[in-house]
Scaffold this motif. Structure first.
Motif, short mmCIF file in Angstrom:
data_model
loop_
_atom_site.label_atom_id
_atom_site.label_comp_id
_atom_site.label_asym_id
_atom_site.label_seq_id
_atom_site.Cartn_x
_atom_site.Cartn_y
_atom_site.Cartn_z
N ILE A 155 -5.79 5.13 1.53
CA ILE A 155 -5.72 5.28 0.08
C ILE A 155 -4.40 5.94 -0.30
O ILE A 155 -3.92 6.84 0.38
CB ILE A 155 -6.90 6.14 -0.44
CG1 ILE A 155 -8.23 5.52 -0.03
CG2 ILE A 155 -6.81 6.31 -1.95
CD1 ILE A 155 -8.51 4.17 -0.64
N TRP B 137 -6.36 8.09 6.71
CA TRP B 137 -5.58 6.89 7.02
C TRP B 137 -5.79 6.50 8.47
O TRP B 137 -5.87 7.36 9.35
CB TRP B 137 -4.08 7.12 6.76
CG TRP B 137 -3.72 6.88 5.33
CD1 TRP B 137 -4.08 7.65 4.26
CD2 TRP B 137 -2.93 5.80 4.82
NE1 TRP B 137 -3.56 7.10 3.10
CE2 TRP B 137 -2.86 5.97 3.41
CE3 TRP B 137 -2.28 4.72 5.41
CZ2 TRP B 137 -2.16 5.09 2.60
CZ3 TRP B 137 -1.58 3.84 4.60
CH2 TRP B 137 -1.53 4.02 3.21
N ILE C 278 -7.79 0.61 -7.24
CA ILE C 278 -9.12 1.21 -7.23
C ILE C 278 -9.08 2.44 -8.13
O ILE C 278 -8.00 2.90 -8.51
CB ILE C 278 -9.54 1.63 -5.79
CG1 ILE C 278 -8.57 2.66 -5.23
CG2 ILE C 278 -9.64 0.41 -4.88
CD1 ILE C 278 -8.97 3.20 -3.88
N GLU D 49 -2.88 -1.62 2.67
CA GLU D 49 -2.83 -2.13 4.04
C GLU D 49 -1.40 -2.53 4.35
O GLU D 49 -0.79 -3.29 3.61
CB GLU D 49 -3.76 -3.34 4.21
CG GLU D 49 -5.24 -3.02 4.10
CD GLU D 49 -6.11 -4.22 4.39
OE1 GLU D 49 -5.55 -5.36 4.44
OE2 GLU D 49 -7.32 -4.06 4.54
N TYR E 94 -4.90 3.34 -5.06
CA TYR E 94 -4.80 2.03 -4.45
C TYR E 94 -5.35 2.05 -3.04
O TYR E 94 -5.20 3.03 -2.31
CB TYR E 94 -3.34 1.56 -4.38
CG TYR E 94 -2.67 1.46 -5.72
CD1 TYR E 94 -2.61 0.25 -6.40
CD2 TYR E 94 -2.11 2.59 -6.31
CE1 TYR E 94 -2.00 0.16 -7.64
CE2 TYR E 94 -1.49 2.51 -7.55
CZ TYR E 94 -1.44 1.29 -8.21
OH TYR E 94 -0.84 1.21 -9.44
N GLN E 95 -6.00 0.95 -2.66
CA GLN E 95 -6.33 0.71 -1.26
C GLN E 95 -5.16 -0.04 -0.66
O GLN E 95 -4.77 -1.11 -1.15
CB GLN E 95 -7.61 -0.11 -1.15
CG GLN E 95 -7.99 -0.50 0.28
CD GLN E 95 -8.40 0.71 1.11
OE1 GLN E 95 -9.26 1.48 0.69
NE2 GLN E 95 -7.78 0.85 2.27
N LYS F 213 -3.83 1.58 7.32
CA LYS F 213 -4.49 1.37 6.04
C LYS F 213 -5.11 2.67 5.56
O LYS F 213 -5.44 3.56 6.35
CB LYS F 213 -5.55 0.28 6.15
CG LYS F 213 -6.77 0.62 7.01
CD LYS F 213 -7.78 -0.52 6.98
CE LYS F 213 -9.02 -0.19 7.81
NZ LYS F 213 -10.01 -1.30 7.78
#
Length: 268
Positions: free
Chosen positions: A117, A130, A97, A104, A101-102, A115
């Motif tokens: 960023i 988070w 993104i 999980e 990053y996103q 999960k």
């Protein structure tokens, strides 16, 4: 050494990181920015092949570097990799993104664990909010500023929030006995299955919220998610009996920390 620090900044993904040569990066305690001056934490990355590397984390104790943990990182595909350490492993999925990053993470049971960023993946540098999950249920919300934990709450996802800011920047977290706790296993020996429930075939998973005090005793025990009154009470008693904790340490002093433990009651 400046080139080494530059390499870390250029770690924008797992595959990119795995493609680098052996690297050592130094950090100052609680600060995610690489620095040599007053460094007391280091990460050593060693490449094994194009899809596998090892990452060792060490801390400075009494002038000597002491190994904390060894991890093995293996690329699975362009958007995930597996992290293994000791007898545990988890899978990290990520999506690019703007600005990062996103991410999980899924535990060994393939259930969502956390999960949020991250600005880079290897090592993971968290930023913003988070979420933490236990058995698929939201149990924690943490806030990060470029890798530094600034706020930490245990939550039931509704109106209740238990501040656990003692976790923020703690030098060590509470652990049971003389080893990092595998909490469900540690608690299992103290669990007594209520006869009234076993006869009726009643089971389930009770989530217990509790604190480890500065003295290393379990305290502030609450039923986070109950199943049945007798099972709930049995779970609370198991936590009360689970003693012998080493308290969390922050700035050289013991501090009180909170955690959530799942206690499973299964009929055989």
């Amino acid at each position: 050494m400046k080139n080494i620090l530059t390499i870390l900044i250029l770690f924008i993904g797992a595959q990119c990181a795995l493609a680098q040569q052996d690297t050592t990066v130094y950090f100052k305690k609680h600060q995610p920015v690489p620095t040599i001056e007053e460094a007391d934490f280091q990460v050593i990355v060693k490449k094994k092949n194009e899809k596998s590397s090892t990452m060792s984390e060490l801390i400075l104790l009494n002038g000597d570097w002491k190994l904390v943990v060894n991890r093995t990182i293996k690329v699975k595909d362009k958007n995930s990799y597996i992290v293994k350490y000791e007898n545990k492993s988890f899978r990290r999925n990520f999506t690019k993104i703007p600005g990062g990053y996103q991410v999980e993470d899924y535990n060994y049971k393939r259930k969502l664990w956390r999960k949020g960023i991250a600005t880079n993946l290897f090592p993971l540098l968290k930023h913003g909010q988070w979420m933490t999950y236990t058995d698929g249920i939201l149990t924690g919300i943490d806030s990060y500023q470029l890798g530094v934990l600034t706020k930490s709450y245990i939550t039931d996802g509704e109106k209740h929030f238990w501040p656990s800011n003692s976790y923020a920047n703690a030098d060590t977290l509470a652990q049971n006995k003389d080893h990092p706790s595998d909490l469900p296993t540690d608690l299992a020996e103290f669990v007594e299955y209520p006869k009234t429930c076993s006869k009726k075939g009643i089971g389930g998973c009770v989530l217990i919220l509790f604190a480890v005090s500065e003295q290393g005793d379990p305290s502030d025990i609450h039923i986070f998610r109950g199943v049945e009154p007798n099972l709930n009470q049995a779970a609370a008693k198991a936590v009360q009996k689970c003693k012998g904790w080493k308290p969390a340490i922050k700035n050289g002093k013991p501090v009180k920390v909170y955690m959530i433990a799942p206690i499973n009651f299964k009929l055989k």
